[in-house]
Design an enzyme around this catalytic site. Structure first.
Site, PDB file in Angstrom:
ATOM      1  N   ARG A  23      13.185   8.446  -0.622  1.00  0.00           N
ATOM      2  CA  ARG A  23      11.870   8.400  -0.554  1.00  0.00           C
ATOM      3  C   ARG A  23      11.467   7.147  -1.289  1.00  0.00           C
ATOM      4  O   ARG A  23      10.986   5.992  -0.617  1.00  0.00           O
ATOM      5  CB  ARG A  23      11.028   9.636  -0.995  1.00  0.00           C
ATOM      6  CG  ARG A  23       9.543   9.680  -0.844  1.00  0.00           C
ATOM      7  CD  ARG A  23       8.697   8.662  -1.769  1.00  0.00           C
ATOM      8  NE  ARG A  23       8.689   8.991  -3.028  1.00  0.00           N
ATOM      9  CZ  ARG A  23       8.123   8.237  -4.006  1.00  0.00           C
ATOM     10  NH1 ARG A  23       7.531   7.203  -3.833  1.00  0.00           N
ATOM     11  NH2 ARG A  23       8.547   8.496  -5.323  1.00  0.00           N
ATOM     12  N   HIS A 215       9.535   9.020 -14.799  1.00  0.00           N
ATOM     13  CA  HIS A 215      10.037   8.438 -13.540  1.00  0.00           C
ATOM     14  C   HIS A 215      10.147   7.028 -14.061  1.00  0.00           C
ATOM     15  O   HIS A 215       8.829   6.071 -13.732  1.00  0.00           O
ATOM     16  CB  HIS A 215       8.793   8.612 -12.538  1.00  0.00           C
ATOM     17  CG  HIS A 215       9.155   7.890 -11.106  1.00  0.00           C
ATOM     18  ND1 HIS A 215       9.565   8.612 -10.172  1.00  0.00           N
ATOM     19  CD2 HIS A 215       8.635   6.873 -10.891  1.00  0.00           C
ATOM     20  CE1 HIS A 215       9.582   7.775  -9.161  1.00  0.00           C
ATOM     21  NE2 HIS A 215       9.115   6.602  -9.478  1.00  0.00           N
ATOM     22  N   HIS A 217      11.190   3.002 -13.694  1.00  0.00           N
ATOM     23  CA  HIS A 217      11.743   1.749 -12.690  1.00  0.00           C
ATOM     24  C   HIS A 217      12.376   0.903 -13.552  1.00  0.00           C
ATOM     25  O   HIS A 217      11.940   0.533 -15.123  1.00  0.00           O
ATOM     26  CB  HIS A 217      10.601   1.227 -11.925  1.00  0.00           C
ATOM     27  CG  HIS A 217      10.275   1.966 -10.831  1.00  0.00           C
ATOM     28  ND1 HIS A 217      10.436   1.728  -9.478  1.00  0.00           N
ATOM     29  CD2 HIS A 217       9.477   3.157 -10.685  1.00  0.00           C
ATOM     30  CE1 HIS A 217       9.817   2.699  -8.561  1.00  0.00           C
ATOM     31  NE2 HIS A 217       9.456   3.307  -9.306  1.00  0.00           N
ATOM     32  N   CYS A 248       7.936   0.086  -4.923  1.00  0.00           N
ATOM     33  CA  CYS A 248       6.550   0.508  -4.335  1.00  0.00           C
ATOM     34  C   CYS A 248       5.780  -0.450  -3.684  1.00  0.00           C
ATOM     35  O   CYS A 248       5.477  -1.633  -4.089  1.00  0.00           O
ATOM     36  CB  CYS A 248       5.528   1.257  -5.538  1.00  0.00           C
ATOM     37  SG  CYS A 248       3.982   1.803  -4.654  1.00  0.00           S
TER      38      CYS A 248
HETATM   39  P1  HMG Z   1      -7.219   6.053   4.491  1.00  0.00           P
HETATM   40  O1  HMG Z   1      -6.827   5.092   5.565  1.00  0.00           O
HETATM   41  O2  HMG Z   1      -8.162   5.992   3.591  1.00  0.00           O
HETATM   42  O3  HMG Z   1      -7.270   7.584   5.230  1.00  0.00           O
HETATM   43  O4  HMG Z   1      -5.661   6.206   3.715  1.00  0.00           O
HETATM   44  P2  HMG Z   1      -8.338   8.416   5.961  1.00  0.00           P
HETATM   45  O5  HMG Z   1      -8.545   9.792   5.369  1.00  0.00           O
HETATM   46  O6  HMG Z   1      -9.703   7.516   5.784  1.00  0.00           O
HETATM   47  O7  HMG Z   1      -7.877   8.279   7.496  1.00  0.00           O
HETATM   48  C1  HMG Z   1      -8.111   7.193   8.284  1.00  0.00           C
HETATM   49  C2  HMG Z   1      -6.956   7.776   9.406  1.00  0.00           C
HETATM   50  O8  HMG Z   1      -5.701   7.793   9.173  1.00  0.00           O
HETATM   51  C3  HMG Z   1      -7.457   8.840  10.357  1.00  0.00           C
HETATM   52  O9  HMG Z   1      -6.782   8.824  11.689  1.00  0.00           O
HETATM   53  C4  HMG Z   1      -6.430   9.960   9.481  1.00  0.00           C
HETATM   54  O10 HMG Z   1      -6.081  10.998  10.602  1.00  0.00           O
HETATM   55  C5  HMG Z   1      -5.113   9.053   9.397  1.00  0.00           C
HETATM   56  P3  HMG Z   1      -8.037   8.331  12.755  1.00  0.00           P
HETATM   57  O11 HMG Z   1      -9.013   9.695  12.707  1.00  0.00           O
HETATM   58  O12 HMG Z   1      -8.710   6.965  12.418  1.00  0.00           O
HETATM   59  O13 HMG Z   1      -7.211   8.399  14.160  1.00  0.00           O
HETATM   60  N1  HMG Z   1      -4.410   9.600   8.138  1.00  0.00           N
HETATM   61  C6  HMG Z   1      -3.136  10.287   8.291  1.00  0.00           C
HETATM   62  N2  HMG Z   1      -2.086  10.111   9.260  1.00  0.00           N
HETATM   63  C7  HMG Z   1      -0.947  10.461   9.159  1.00  0.00           C
HETATM   64  N3  HMG Z   1      -0.654  10.948   7.740  1.00  0.00           N
HETATM   65  C8  HMG Z   1      -1.597  11.044   6.832  1.00  0.00           C
HETATM   66  C9  HMG Z   1      -2.766  10.467   6.996  1.00  0.00           C
HETATM   67  N4  HMG Z   1      -4.004  10.303   6.134  1.00  0.00           N
HETATM   68  C10 HMG Z   1      -4.717   9.721   6.867  1.00  0.00           C
HETATM   69  N5  HMG Z   1      -1.189  11.482   5.634  1.00  0.00           N
HETATM   70  C11 HMG Z   1      -3.871   7.338   2.636  1.00  0.00           C
HETATM   71  C12 HMG Z   1      -5.444   6.956   2.783  1.00  0.00           C
HETATM   72  C13 HMG Z   1      -3.738   8.194   1.243  1.00  0.00           C
HETATM   73  C14 HMG Z   1      -3.440   8.274   3.752  1.00  0.00           C
HETATM   74  C15 HMG Z   1      -3.167   5.755   2.622  1.00  0.00           C
HETATM   75  O14 HMG Z   1      -3.856   5.222   1.575  1.00  0.00           O
HETATM   76  C16 HMG Z   1      -1.673   5.940   2.433  1.00  0.00           C
HETATM   77  O15 HMG Z   1      -0.874   6.561   3.342  1.00  0.00           O
HETATM   78  N6  HMG Z   1      -1.400   5.709   1.232  1.00  0.00           N
HETATM   79  C17 HMG Z   1       0.168   5.964   0.765  1.00  0.00           C
HETATM   80  C18 HMG Z   1       0.642   4.721   0.149  1.00  0.00           C
HETATM   81  C19 HMG Z   1       2.305   5.069  -0.336  1.00  0.00           C
HETATM   82  O16 HMG Z   1       2.750   5.969   0.233  1.00  0.00           O
HETATM   83  N7  HMG Z   1       2.445   4.456  -1.417  1.00  0.00           N
HETATM   84  C20 HMG Z   1       3.924   4.542  -1.947  1.00  0.00           C
HETATM   85  C21 HMG Z   1       4.178   5.976  -2.607  1.00  0.00           C
HETATM   86  S1  HMG Z   1       3.356   5.912  -4.279  1.00  0.00           S
HETATM   87  C22 HMG Z   1       4.843   5.481  -5.104  1.00  0.00           C
HETATM   88  O17 HMG Z   1       5.723   5.093  -4.594  1.00  0.00           O
HETATM   89  C23 HMG Z   1       4.738   5.469  -6.690  1.00  0.00           C
HETATM   90  C24 HMG Z   1       5.744   6.652  -7.361  1.00  0.00           C
HETATM   91  O18 HMG Z   1       6.906   6.443  -6.955  1.00  0.00           O
HETATM   92  C25 HMG Z   1       5.582   6.725  -8.801  1.00  0.00           C
HETATM   93  C26 HMG Z   1       5.647   5.489  -9.623  1.00  0.00           C
HETATM   94  O19 HMG Z   1       6.537   4.851  -9.465  1.00  0.00           O
HETATM   95  O20 HMG Z   1       4.562   5.512 -10.172  1.00  0.00           O
HETATM   96  C27 HMG Z   1       5.307   8.015  -6.601  1.00  0.00           C
HETATM   97 MG    MG Z   2       8.030   5.046  -8.000  1.00  0.00          MG
END
Ligand code: HMG
Ligand code: MG
Length: 309
Positions: A23, A215, A217, A248
């Site tokens: 992931r 966690h 990095h 990220c």
């Molecule tokens: P948004 O655009 O604000 O979502 O994104 P929304 O609720 O306004 O919805 C907009 C459209 O997106 C809608 O479709 C939803 O259905 C669709 P429409 O009606 O317009 O056709 N949608 C989705 N589709 C599929 N799956 C979903 C989903 N949600 C909405 N889950 C959102 C908000 C949170 C979804 C977006 O910002 C996002 O996907 N962010 C993820 C970013 C990410 O993955 N970053 C990396 C992971 S975090 C990390 O790595 C840190 C960690 O490792 C710890 C550390 O190191 O600190 C964990």
């Molecule tokens: Mg991370």
């Protein structure tokens, strides 16, 4: 191979390694990795004895195209996949996970306003309105929830993040109904003393040490020193990524996670049980590096690749 030393009474006798390579590792790769290669990566990590392997993310596919095949991957993994945690940011992501019968999800909040905006498309306060119904529905459906909090040490836009702010956000995320809180050093700027301060502040705020995970990095090469500091503070769950893959996509200064192999090497040397076969993880990382077309950044993988013993 590393020499096993006698266990140190001041350190935990056993830790859980929470593998995030498929992931956190693959979400940041510029090359798109085929789904069957991802499935093999996950299976090989499980076969190496890793007790938990976070498989993928049910986030918006446009935000993280590298993991857009999350459903296909989980289907390919079948029964084995249902036991693995996946990232879920909101109710839409939860619906996708529920459709596949998954049992473990992880939400991921931000300790800072800027990263909340960049990673979740909403402010610090508004993230709770997204997570609250997600966790409630997940728990009602019998799922187990992990909560991450990112930017626990420093943030590329806001600088050092105050410990009180991290504790406040982390505790609120955990209290939504999580079983574990993973403290993310997203950009790897944490230091050993800061780790102790943060853990003790969470404990003072009422959290148990075994509810916390770290966690790290390895951006500034501090991940192992920080791990040792956390071990001394009684932490027993550590996130790591095979071969040191990771980062990220929404925090440019985030590089790879603490490498699983580097962690295993240190734990073995300290006489701390972890249940992971180092030779098998190294072989998996070398195989994955071949798939990605670049060498692993892990020091232990590189050393053992040159001189396998
Ligand atoms: P948004 O655009 O604000 O979502 O994104 P929304 O609720 O306004 O919805 C907009 C459209 O997106 C809608 O479709 C939803 O259905 C669709 P429409 O009606 O317009 O056709 N949608 C989705 N589709 C599929 N799956 C979903 C989903 N949600 C909405 N889950 C959102 C908000 C949170 C979804 C977006 O910002 C996002 O996907 N962010 C993820 C970013 C990410 O993955 N970053 C990396 C992971 S975090 C990390 O790595 C840190 C960690 O490792 C710890 C550390 O190191 O600190 C964990
Ligand atoms: Mg991370």
């Amino acid at each position: 191979m590393v020499e096993v030393r006698a266990a140190k009474p001041s350190l935990p006798s056993r830790v859980t390694i929470y593998e995030v390579g498929p992931r956190d590792g693959l979400q940041n790769e510029s090359a798109l990795v085929p789904t069957d290669v991802k499935a093999e990566f996950v299976r090989r990590l499980l076969a190496a004895g890793l007790p938990v392997v976070e498989a993928t993310s049910f986030v918006h596919p446009k935000w993280v195209p590298q993991l857009a095949d999350a459903a296909e991957l989980m289907e390919l993994l079948g029964d084995e996949g249902r036991e693995l945690p996946v990232l879920v940011p909101n109710e839409r992501g939860l619906d996708r996970a529920l459709e596949l019968g998954l049992k473990h999800i992880a939400i991921f909040g931000s300790a800072t306003e800027t990263f909340a905006q960049r990673n979740l498309n909403r402010g610090l306060e508004d993230q709770f309105a997204m997570f609250e119904p997600t966790v409630r529905r997940a728990r009602d459906a019998g799922l187990d929830v992990r909560a991450y909090v990112s930017m626990c040490f420093g943030d590329p836009w806001e600088g050092e993040v105050p410990v009180d702010q991290v504790v406040d956000v982390g505790k609120r995320l955990f209290d939504l109904g999580a079983g574990q809180l993973s403290l993310g050093d997203t950009i790897g700027v944490g230091t050993a003393g800061h780790v102790t301060d943060l853990v003790e502040a969470f404990v003072a705020a009422g959290m148990d040490r075994d509810q916390l995970a770290m966690h790290f990095h390895d951006t500034y090469g501090q991940a192992l020193a920080n791990t040792y500091s956390a071990l001394q503070a009684g932490i027993t769950t550590f996130d790591a990524s095979a071969g040191g893959l990771g980062g990220c996509p929404y925090a440019k200064s985030a590089t790879g996670n603490l490498a699983t192999e580097d962690l295993v090497w240190m734990l073995t040397g300290l006489g701390i049980e972890h249940g992971v076969d180092l030779t098998q993880v190294v072989a998996t990382s070398i195989w994955m590096a071949g798939q990605l077309g670049r060498p692993s950044p892990s020091a232990v993988v590189r050393a053992l690749a040159e001189s396998p013993t």
